[in-house]
Motif scaffolding. Structure first.
Motif, PDB file in Angstrom:
ATOM      1  N   VAL A 283     -70.451  26.955 -23.658  1.00 28.17           N
ATOM      2  CA  VAL A 283     -70.564  27.176 -24.925  1.00 28.17           C
ATOM      3  C   VAL A 283     -71.346  25.617 -25.699  1.00 28.17           C
ATOM      4  CG1 VAL A 283     -68.348  26.363 -26.050  1.00 28.17           C
ATOM      5  CG2 VAL A 283     -68.005  27.756 -24.582  1.00 28.17           C
ATOM      6  N   SER A 284     -70.903  24.501 -24.846  1.00 28.88           N
ATOM      7  CA  SER A 284     -72.529  23.715 -25.318  1.00 28.88           C
ATOM      8  C   SER A 284     -73.629  23.424 -25.763  1.00 28.88           C
ATOM      9  CB  SER A 284     -71.645  22.290 -24.982  1.00 28.88           C
ATOM     10  OG  SER A 284     -72.271  21.487 -25.468  1.00 28.88           O
ATOM     11  N   ARG A 292     -71.132  18.663 -23.570  1.00 24.98           N
ATOM     12  CA  ARG A 292     -70.924  19.695 -22.578  1.00 24.98           C
ATOM     13  C   ARG A 292     -69.863  19.587 -21.381  1.00 24.98           C
ATOM     14  NH1 ARG A 292     -77.256  18.193 -22.363  1.00 24.98           N
ATOM     15  NH2 ARG A 292     -77.050  18.067 -20.431  1.00 24.98           N
ATOM     16  N   ASP A 293     -69.522  18.021 -21.206  1.00 24.57           N
ATOM     17  CA  ASP A 293     -68.856  17.030 -20.509  1.00 24.57           C
ATOM     18  C   ASP A 293     -67.701  16.429 -20.418  1.00 24.57           C
ATOM     19  OD1 ASP A 293     -70.166  15.125 -22.013  1.00 24.57           O
ATOM     20  OD2 ASP A 293     -70.073  13.832 -19.985  1.00 24.57           O
ATOM     21  N   GLY A 294     -66.982  17.694 -21.835  1.00 27.36           N
ATOM     22  CA  GLY A 294     -66.169  16.811 -22.519  1.00 27.36           C
ATOM     23  C   GLY A 294     -64.479  17.537 -21.958  1.00 27.36           C
ATOM     24  N   THR A 295     -64.557  16.602 -21.135  1.00 29.35           N
ATOM     25  CA  THR A 295     -63.201  16.975 -19.809  1.00 29.35           C
ATOM     26  C   THR A 295     -62.246  16.112 -19.662  1.00 29.35           C
ATOM     27  OG1 THR A 295     -64.334  16.888 -18.188  1.00 29.35           O
ATOM     28  CG2 THR A 295     -64.316  19.579 -18.523  1.00 29.35           C
ATOM     29  N   ARG A 296     -60.712  16.528 -19.756  1.00 30.82           N
ATOM     30  CA  ARG A 296     -59.914  15.391 -19.354  1.00 30.82           C
ATOM     31  C   ARG A 296     -60.018  14.903 -17.747  1.00 30.82           C
ATOM     32  NH1 ARG A 296     -54.761  15.217 -23.662  1.00 30.82           N
ATOM     33  NH2 ARG A 296     -56.460  14.075 -24.936  1.00 30.82           N
ATOM     34  N   LEU A 297     -59.640  13.415 -17.208  1.00 31.27           N
ATOM     35  CA  LEU A 297     -59.515  13.839 -15.633  1.00 31.27           C
ATOM     36  C   LEU A 297     -57.993  14.357 -15.478  1.00 31.27           C
ATOM     37  CD1 LEU A 297     -60.054   9.475 -16.447  1.00 31.27           C
ATOM     38  CD2 LEU A 297     -61.495  11.526 -15.057  1.00 31.27           C
ATOM     39  N   PRO A 298     -58.876  14.864 -13.839  1.00 26.32           N
ATOM     40  CA  PRO A 298     -59.599  14.644 -13.290  1.00 26.32           C
ATOM     41  C   PRO A 298     -60.636  15.254 -13.423  1.00 26.32           C
ATOM     42  CG  PRO A 298     -57.743  15.780 -11.959  1.00 26.32           C
ATOM     43  CD  PRO A 298     -57.651  15.762 -13.556  1.00 26.32           C
TER      44      PRO A 298
END
Length: 327
Positions: A283-284, A292-298
């Motif tokens: 999507v990015s 591109r790495d816009g997630t939340r831990l873990p």
């Protein structure tokens, strides 16, 4: 009885978080980015996507607070109303296993403007799970939910708990259970649910969770797909759906839909391999929404290998992009 979502292609959208460059960025739990959420949602609606699943597995539902859930759902609903997409379908996902908490999330979803809930099969006690337990859990949730719900059957995130077709037959009789999303590759189970003569399919709709099998499952009664690839190639997946519906296709249409299914199935391997991370990366990179790495831990980082790994997908991405641009 409640009415199920209309046939078509739906997208399980990712939840966007603020950029690492933003002043509000927090490496532990970056705030939700409503502006980007809205922009991506409107992009999909304008591309012909029938509706959205917000806060599903792709949406990292388990990583958000109830307050954040409301902000995301209401932000998208308000944007749709403002832009003329009145009553555009929003299906709110839940991934909790406590019945009361699930119902509370469904109440919040209704207040925020969602018309349906998509409830993940509980799987924590997989070893002790029974079909009767699943039936009673969904019945209890449906009895209390203020909006119609759908059964989200994704063994991969439910500790491999499997819901058998006869359980769907039983649950489909509940007036507040209006369909299911089947996120697994068992086409026989799809057939036994979507084609079951014991289910009233006007009040219970079967959606595949995999665009990889869209063409075959349409032929056995599924009414569409809730598909991750459609989040970045929406027009292509919608076109495949339209061709899949044709009862008497021309030879040209038969060849075209087979080729489209091949392309979609090949492209979806990036989702099979990398899941939510792969969807966010695509999507990015392809549509310019979010990091591109816009997630939340873990979850952490983008696709392993970054540019080198993405380069491996160039041939199929280019083929899909050519298809998308032609529509």
């Amino acid at each position: 009885m409640a009415t199920p979502p209309a046939p078509g292609i739906y997208v399980p959208v990712p939840t966007f978080f603020v950029s690492k460059k933003a002043a509000t960025y927090d490496p532990i739990a970056a705030p939700v980015d409503i502006d980007t959420q809205v922009a991506h949602s409107l992009y999909l609606a304008r591309a012909g996507i029938k509706g959205l699943v917000i806060l599903g597995s792709t949406g990292e539902a388990i990583h958000l607070t109830n307050k954040e859930r409301f902000e995301v759902l209401s932000g998208v609903r308000q944007a749709f109303e403002k832009e003329g997409f009145t009553d555009y379908p929003i299906i709110a996902g839940t991934a909790t296993q406590n019945i009361e908490e699930t119902v509370e999330q469904l109440k919040g979803a209704k207040e925020a403007g969602a018309q349906y809930g998509l409830c993940l099969v509980p799987g924590y006690f997989a070893g002790a799970s029974t079909q009767e337990g699943v039936i009673r859990w969904f019945t209890a949730v449906a009895d209390k939910s203020p909006i119609p719900i759908m059964i989200y059957h994704y063994p991969g995130v439910s500790n491999n708990v499997k819901v058998v077709p006869s359980t769907f037959v039983t649950l489909a009789k509940h007036p507040n259970i209006v369909g299911c999303k089947l996120s697994h590759g068992d086409v026989s189970y799809h057939a036994q649910i979507a084609s079951s003569p014991s289910i009233d399919h006007s009040s219970f709709a079967t959606f595949s969770g995999l665009g990889q099998q869209l063409l075959p499952v349409i032929s056995i009664g599924a009414v569409g797909a809730i598909d991750g690839c459609a989040g970045f190639f929406p027009k292509t997946v919608v076109r495949l759906f339209e061709l899949s519906l044709k009862n008497q296709p021309t030879d040209e249409e038969v060849q075209k839909r087979r080729l489209l299914q091949y392309k979609v199935s090949t492209m979806e391997e990036i989702i099979v391999k990398f899941g939510t991370v792969g969807i966010k990366e695509a999507v990015s990179r392809l549509r310019g929404f979010g990091d591109r790495d816009g997630t939340r831990l873990p979850l952490h980082g983008g696709i392993p290998g970054d540019d080198a790994e993405w380069a491996k997908w160039k041939e199929i991405v280019d083929a899909m992009e050519e298809e998308e641009n032609s529509l």
